[in-house]
Design a protein around this motif. Structure first.
Motif, short mmCIF file in Angstrom:
data_model
loop_
_atom_site.label_atom_id
_atom_site.label_comp_id
_atom_site.label_asym_id
_atom_site.label_seq_id
_atom_site.Cartn_x
_atom_site.Cartn_y
_atom_site.Cartn_z
N ALA A 12 0.84 -1.20 0.00
CA ALA A 12 0.00 0.00 0.00
C ALA A 12 0.87 1.24 0.00
CB ALA A 12 -0.90 -0.01 1.23
N GLY A 13 0.61 2.14 -0.94
CA GLY A 13 1.38 3.38 -1.03
C GLY A 13 2.69 3.24 -1.75
N GLY A 14 3.05 2.03 -2.15
CA GLY A 14 4.29 1.83 -2.86
C GLY A 14 5.49 1.76 -1.93
N ILE A 15 6.68 1.59 -2.49
CA ILE A 15 7.92 1.45 -1.73
C ILE A 15 8.83 2.63 -2.04
CG2 ILE A 15 9.98 0.03 -1.37
CD1 ILE A 15 8.20 -2.36 -2.29
N ALA A 16 9.27 3.32 -0.99
CA ALA A 16 10.14 4.48 -1.17
C ALA A 16 11.56 4.04 -1.47
CB ALA A 16 10.11 5.35 0.08
N TRP A 64 15.90 0.69 -15.92
CA TRP A 64 16.32 -0.60 -15.38
C TRP A 64 15.32 -1.11 -14.35
CZ3 TRP A 64 17.83 -2.59 -10.60
CH2 TRP A 64 18.39 -3.87 -10.65
N LEU A 65 14.88 -0.25 -13.46
CA LEU A 65 13.92 -0.65 -12.44
C LEU A 65 12.62 -1.15 -13.06
CD1 LEU A 65 14.45 2.19 -9.81
CD2 LEU A 65 14.99 -0.23 -9.49
N GLU A 66 12.11 -0.41 -14.04
CA GLU A 66 10.84 -0.81 -14.65
C GLU A 66 11.00 -2.02 -15.56
OE1 GLU A 66 9.17 2.71 -16.46
OE2 GLU A 66 8.29 3.34 -14.53
N GLY A 67 12.24 -2.38 -15.85
CA GLY A 67 12.49 -3.60 -16.61
C GLY A 67 12.44 -4.86 -15.77
N ILE A 77 8.43 -5.05 -10.78
CA ILE A 77 8.19 -3.61 -10.61
C ILE A 77 7.37 -3.11 -11.80
CG2 ILE A 77 9.24 -1.32 -10.51
CD1 ILE A 77 11.60 -2.55 -9.06
N GLU A 78 6.19 -2.59 -11.50
CA GLU A 78 5.31 -2.10 -12.56
C GLU A 78 5.63 -0.65 -12.92
OE1 GLU A 78 1.36 -2.83 -11.16
OE2 GLU A 78 1.58 -5.01 -11.28
N HIS A 79 5.96 0.18 -11.93
CA HIS A 79 6.30 1.57 -12.19
C HIS A 79 7.35 2.04 -11.20
CE1 HIS A 79 2.96 1.97 -14.98
NE2 HIS A 79 2.16 1.47 -14.07
N ALA A 80 8.25 2.90 -11.65
CA ALA A 80 9.22 3.57 -10.79
C ALA A 80 9.00 5.07 -10.99
CB ALA A 80 10.64 3.17 -11.15
N ASN A 81 8.19 5.66 -10.12
CA ASN A 81 7.78 7.05 -10.28
C ASN A 81 8.69 7.99 -9.51
OD1 ASN A 81 5.45 6.21 -11.78
ND2 ASN A 81 4.43 5.72 -9.84
N VAL A 113 6.00 1.00 -7.54
CA VAL A 113 4.76 0.23 -7.53
C VAL A 113 5.13 -1.18 -7.94
CG1 VAL A 113 2.43 -0.01 -8.46
CG2 VAL A 113 3.42 2.28 -8.12
N ALA A 114 5.07 -2.11 -6.99
CA ALA A 114 5.64 -3.44 -7.24
C ALA A 114 4.76 -4.54 -6.67
CB ALA A 114 7.04 -3.53 -6.63
N ARG A 115 4.97 -5.73 -7.21
CA ARG A 115 4.27 -6.92 -6.71
C ARG A 115 5.16 -7.70 -5.75
NH1 ARG A 115 3.10 -9.82 -12.07
NH2 ARG A 115 4.56 -8.31 -12.93
N ALA A 116 5.89 -6.98 -4.92
CA ALA A 116 6.79 -7.57 -3.94
C ALA A 116 7.05 -6.54 -2.86
CB ALA A 116 8.09 -8.00 -4.60
N ASP A 117 7.53 -6.99 -1.71
CA ASP A 117 7.82 -6.04 -0.64
C ASP A 117 9.26 -5.54 -0.75
OD1 ASP A 117 9.51 -7.98 0.53
OD2 ASP A 117 7.87 -8.80 1.73
N ALA A 118 9.63 -4.63 0.14
CA ALA A 118 10.95 -4.01 0.07
C ALA A 118 12.07 -5.03 0.24
CB ALA A 118 11.06 -2.92 1.13
#
Length: 353
Positions: free
Chosen positions: A270-274, A292-295, A299-303, A317-322
């Motif tokens: 929730a809220g993404g990973i900083a 590279w991150l979005e590849g 990781i769906e997005h690196a904003n 915005v990822a499908r995994a935790d930090a």
């Protein structure tokens, strides 16, 4: 005892030394992770359907890192619909006299990776460490290093084996520096220190060392030792063919690597990973980091949220935790981890130009 230099053994040992051009650091981006080529009998729809299933099976094993993925019920259902996952395909023929027919398939990366994560299976990103392989063979004439010149046919067998598991492999050059750094008897004894010293020039942290000899019964006896950093795994084998020995080495590396780097998606945080990255001096640096991150499949997005001087703050915005992402991100040696802020999941890195 059959001669190790016979055609059969020749076709055996070189295999493990497949060399892939290395990127900075010890990780390589596997470009053909979502592609596979399989033999087909003809151009019929039936043959194509069966081949697409076999090709998707190969891709799923590469993407997850383990053959266990094929036992997953959801994956089994998807394999029955393999044609629907094909992005494109083409036919090829071998250049030899037989001219065997094969079909090459490309699958949609986002669809396949989502299939794996939704099935609850581990996902191993395309950014993977390379492994360096040393092999020594022994016969009645003595011991020798196995190189491309000694056994080109075996090299082909191992190249295919590693490719089918999505593992980048490198070979020693066997030049004067290698010869001076690693004595053949030390390699035969699978001595860690001399193998590490000789491997240092190749910039890898994963090393596979093997030794093999043939028996008068037609069986082969050998050992594999896999070094990952300072961790060591030994495996002794008695097999009925050289290919079996080689592919056991491939499997050892692939399964162990996947155990470290493949991640079962935990769902979006929730809220993404900083994430902060210092040392970003230009737009080119920024673009490389985000691309590279979005590849990375998880990781769906690196904003970008903030830019302060040479430091950028991102929200992943990822499908995994930090914790899961940390292991994968640190395969990129240009991102050096900084001390983590206490009480937070924020990821902090220094960009190395």
């Amino acid at each position: 005892m059959p001669s190790l230099l016979s055609r059969q053994l020749s076709c055996l040992l070189v295999s493990l030394l497949l060399m892939v051009a290395s990127a900075p650091g010890f990780a390589v981006v596997v470009e053909d992770l979502y592609e596979a080529e399989v033999a087909v009998k003809d151009h019929s729809a039936q043959a194509l359907s069966a081949a697409s299933r076999e090709a998707l099976s190969e891709v799923l094993v590469k993407v997850s890192g383990s053959v266990a993925v094929l036992q997953n019920p959801a994956i089994g259902t998807a394999l029955g619909e393999a044609r629907s996952y094909v992005q494109q395909y083409s036919y090829t023929r071998d250049e030899d006299a037989r001219g065997d027919l094969a079909a090459r398939f490309e699958f949609d990366r986002s669809v396949v990776s989502r299939l794996v994560t939704e099935a609850g299976a581990p996902l191993w990103t395309a950014n993977r460490p390379a492994v360096l392989v040393w092999i020594v063979a022994q016969d009645a004439k003595g011991r020798q290093f196995v190189s491309r010149e000694v056994a080109p046919d075996v090299m082909m067998t191992l190249e295919q084996g590693f490719s089918q598991r999505g593992v980048p492999v490198r070979f020693p050059l066997f030049d004067l520096q290698d010869t001076a750094s690693l004595a053949i008897d030390d390699a035969w004894r699978l001595q860690a220190a001399p193998i590490f010293n000789a491997s240092e020039r190749y910039g890898v942290q994963d090393i596979l060392a093997g030794r093999l000899t043939g028996l008068s019964t037609g069986e082969w006896v050998g050992d594999w030792t896999y070094f990952s950093g300072r961790n060591r795994i030994d495996r002794s084998l008695t097999v009925d063919s050289v290919d079996s020995f080689l592919l056991e080495g491939v499997s050892l590396v692939a399964e162990q690597m996947a155990g470290r780097y493949a991640v079962a998606a935990s769902g979006a945080t929730a809220g993404g990973i900083a994430m902060t990255v210092a040392g970003v001096n230009s737009y080119g640096d920024y673009a490389k980091i985000v691309s590279w991150l979005e590849g990375l499949e998880l990781i769906e997005h690196a904003n970008i949220e903030t830019i302060r001087g040479q430091e950028i703050e991102l929200r992943l915005v990822a499908r995994a935790d930090a914790g899961q992402l940390k292991t994968i991100i640190e395969l990129n040696k240009r991102l050096t981890p900084l001390e983590q802020v206490r009480g937070t999941d924020q990821l902090s890195y220094q960009w190395q130009n």
